[in-house]
Structure formats: structure tokens, C-alpha cells
Design an enzyme around this catalytic site. Structure first.
Site, short mmCIF file in Angstrom:
data_model
loop_
_atom_site.label_atom_id
_atom_site.label_comp_id
_atom_site.label_asym_id
_atom_site.label_seq_id
_atom_site.Cartn_x
_atom_site.Cartn_y
_atom_site.Cartn_z
N ASN A 86 1.30 0.34 7.16
CA ASN A 86 1.54 1.22 6.22
C ASN A 86 1.24 2.65 6.95
OD1 ASN A 86 2.87 3.09 4.74
ND2 ASN A 86 2.28 2.10 2.29
N LYS A 144 2.07 5.88 5.96
CA LYS A 144 2.54 6.50 4.90
C LYS A 144 2.64 7.92 5.92
CE LYS A 144 -1.29 4.37 2.06
NZ LYS A 144 -3.05 4.39 1.21
N HIS A 168 4.27 0.84 -4.36
CA HIS A 168 3.19 1.36 -3.72
C HIS A 168 2.29 2.14 -5.10
CE1 HIS A 168 0.02 3.03 -1.50
NE2 HIS A 168 0.27 1.91 -0.65
N GLU A 179 0.98 5.11 -4.77
CA GLU A 179 0.87 6.25 -4.62
C GLU A 179 2.18 6.93 -5.04
OE1 GLU A 179 0.09 6.18 -0.10
OE2 GLU A 179 -1.98 5.55 -0.58
N GLU A 221 -3.03 -4.25 -4.77
CA GLU A 221 -3.70 -3.30 -3.54
C GLU A 221 -4.71 -2.95 -4.93
OE1 GLU A 221 -1.80 -1.23 0.54
OE2 GLU A 221 -0.96 -0.52 -1.17
N GLY A 238 -8.13 3.70 0.79
CA GLY A 238 -8.42 4.41 1.60
C GLY A 238 -9.47 5.39 1.22
N SER A 278 -8.85 -0.42 1.99
CA SER A 278 -9.33 -0.66 3.26
C SER A 278 -10.07 -2.20 4.03
CB SER A 278 -10.93 -0.17 2.49
OG SER A 278 -10.89 1.15 2.19
P1 13P Z 1 -5.79 1.93 2.86
O1 13P Z 1 -5.71 0.45 3.97
O2 13P Z 1 -6.10 2.83 3.91
O3 13P Z 1 -7.33 1.65 2.74
O4 13P Z 1 -4.42 1.84 2.53
C1 13P Z 1 -4.38 0.43 1.19
C2 13P Z 1 -3.00 0.82 1.88
O5 13P Z 1 -2.61 1.43 0.54
C3 13P Z 1 -1.34 0.39 2.24
O6 13P Z 1 -0.61 0.12 1.54
#
Ligand code: 13P
Length: 230
Positions: free
Chosen positions: A6, A8, A88, A90, A157, A163, A194
Site C-alpha cells: 500500500n 498510500k 483502511h 487512515e 491492522e 507507521g 510495521s
Molecule cells: P506500515 O507498514 O507503514 O506500518 O503501514 C501499514 C499499513 O497501513 C498498510 O495498509
């Protein structure tokens, strides 16, 4: 195993092209049973070729129309995109997507036969309340979602692991996945938060983990392919 990248709000059309070229070179030796997904930003969608599926990080539940700033089926069809991330954390947090909105989007794309990677995850204050609170929170994110849909993949997640560089522990992943697997009738279940080359073996060895959804460590083709090939 499933390995999903992903991006982002990272990468451009140009850098995604270079990324895919590098990934294709490196993945010549990948296990044919492993499945790779790449979710670039919408501006970098294209008809890329290789042993992977390109999906979209988000789209609006419409064919087309007056939804300023959004893209719908018409724009996805141009590139043959039939895979989408929905739910997601976010988008739930920064774009205010309620469970109701997430469910509406899910239903629309299910009806279009899309493959849906459906994301769920709890914030830290819920994790700190204990496992029962975690499961109650996660299961509420299935409200309005047809978890029996044949083209669903679920991604767990934990928000506090996204992150942050700090993945959930093997114990946390293991107990959560075991409980989730029962609730979702053994549908494919990814872990995200992560995941990186240094912990990928540990994570993919956990029972109930069918793959990973990777943010930061997927941005570099070398690091993502190292995860796939390890
Ligand atoms: P990270 O791997 O940066 O922690 O992000 C995970 C994520 O949100 C994937 O959708």
C-alpha cells in the site's frame, strides 16, 4: 502467502513505473503460490504487466458523476482495475469514513465483483483495555459487511502499529488472528502494521496469518521483494 504493497500518498506515475520494473526483475524467482498486490496512488494507475495485481487504494461508489475529487468505475475500468482497499484506518480517521459509509462502499464494489481487501483495526486505547474490548471493536467493523463474500480478503491492522516501526507482538497477532479467523469463516486474513524485512519471517510463520499488507517497507522495491523472497 499474500504480499500487498500500500503506497498510500507516496510515489508518482514515473516512480511507480520504475518500481514495477525493478520488482519484475527481482521476482523472477518468487514462489508461484505467493500472490502480490500493489496499491499505487490513483494518479499512478496504469495497465502494468507482471506477476502481480494492481488495485486502487480508494474509489467512490459510483459509475461516474458529480463527485468532485473522486474516481469511480469509469476511471478504474480504463486500467482494468478490479481490486480495491476498503476500510483502511487512515480513511476512517482522516477522511471521516463512518462504518456506514464503508459498508455502502463495500456493498457497491461487491456488487461489481471487485476483489476487496477489507481493513479493520483498533486504536491503542482499545488495545489497552484488553482482548475482549479489542474483539468487540474489531467485530463492530464488520457491521454491514458481507464477510461471506467470495472475493474478500481481510486485513487486520492495529492502528498503533501502523507507521510506528513497532509491529504487534507474535502473541498479539496470533491471538487476534485466531479469534478473527473464526468470525470470518476462515477467509484469507492479512496482518498489517510495521511489517518489514526484519520481522516478515516471524509474522508469516504465525498460524492464521495468510499474508501481509505493507506500507512503509513496501515503498522501496528492494525491501518489498526481500520480504516476498525471504
Ligand atoms: P506500515 O507498514 O507503514 O506500518 O503501514 C501499514 C499499513 O497501513 C498498510 O495498509
Amino acid at each position: 502467502m499474500i504480499f500487498a504493497a500500500n503506497f498510500k500518498t507516496n510515489h508518482t506515475r514515473k516512480s511507480t513505473e520504475l518500481y514495477i520494473r525493478e520488482l519484475n526483475e527481482k521476482l523472477g524467482t518468487k514462489n508461484p503460490e505467493d500472490k502480490i498486490y500493489i496499491f499505487p496512488p490513483s494518479t499512478a494507475l496504469n495497465a502494468y504487466e507482471g506477476d502481480f495485481t494492481v488495485g486502487v487504494q480508494n474509489a467512490y461508489a459510483t459509475q461516474n458523476g458529480a463527485y468532485t475529487g473522486e474516481i469511480g468505475l469509469e476511471q478504474l475500468d480504463e486500467f482494468g482495475i478490479k481490486t480495491i482497499l476498503i476500510g483502511h484506518s487512515e480513511r476512517r480517521e482522516h477522511m471521516g469514513e463512518s462504518q456506514e459509509k464503508v459498508a455502502t462502499k463495500f456493498t457497491f464494489f461487491r456488487e461489481q465483483g471487485f476483489e476487496i481487501i477489507y481493513c479493520i483495526g483498533e486504536p491503542l486505547y482499545i488495545r489497552e483495555k484488553g482482548f475482549e474490548a479489542v474483539m468487540q471493536y474489531l467485530l463492530a467493523q464488520f457491521d454491514g459487511i458481507d464477510i461471506m463474500y467470495e472475493n474478500i480478503i481481510i486485513a487486520y491492522e492495529p492502528i498503533w502499529a501502523i507507521g510506528t516501526g513497532r509491529s504487534a507482538t507474535v502473541e498479539e497477532i496470533s491471538t487476534t488472528h485466531r479469534a478473527l479467523k473464526k468470525a470470518i469463516n476462515d477467509k484469507p486474513l492479512l496482518y498489517g502494521g510495521s511489517a518489514k524485512p526484519a520481522n516478515i519471517k516471524e509474522i508469516t510463520s504465525i498460524a492464521g496469518v495468510d499474508g501481509v499488507l505493507v506500507g512503509s517497507a513496501s515503498l522501496d522495491a528492494e525491501s518489498f521483494s526481500e520480504m516476498i523472497l525471504s
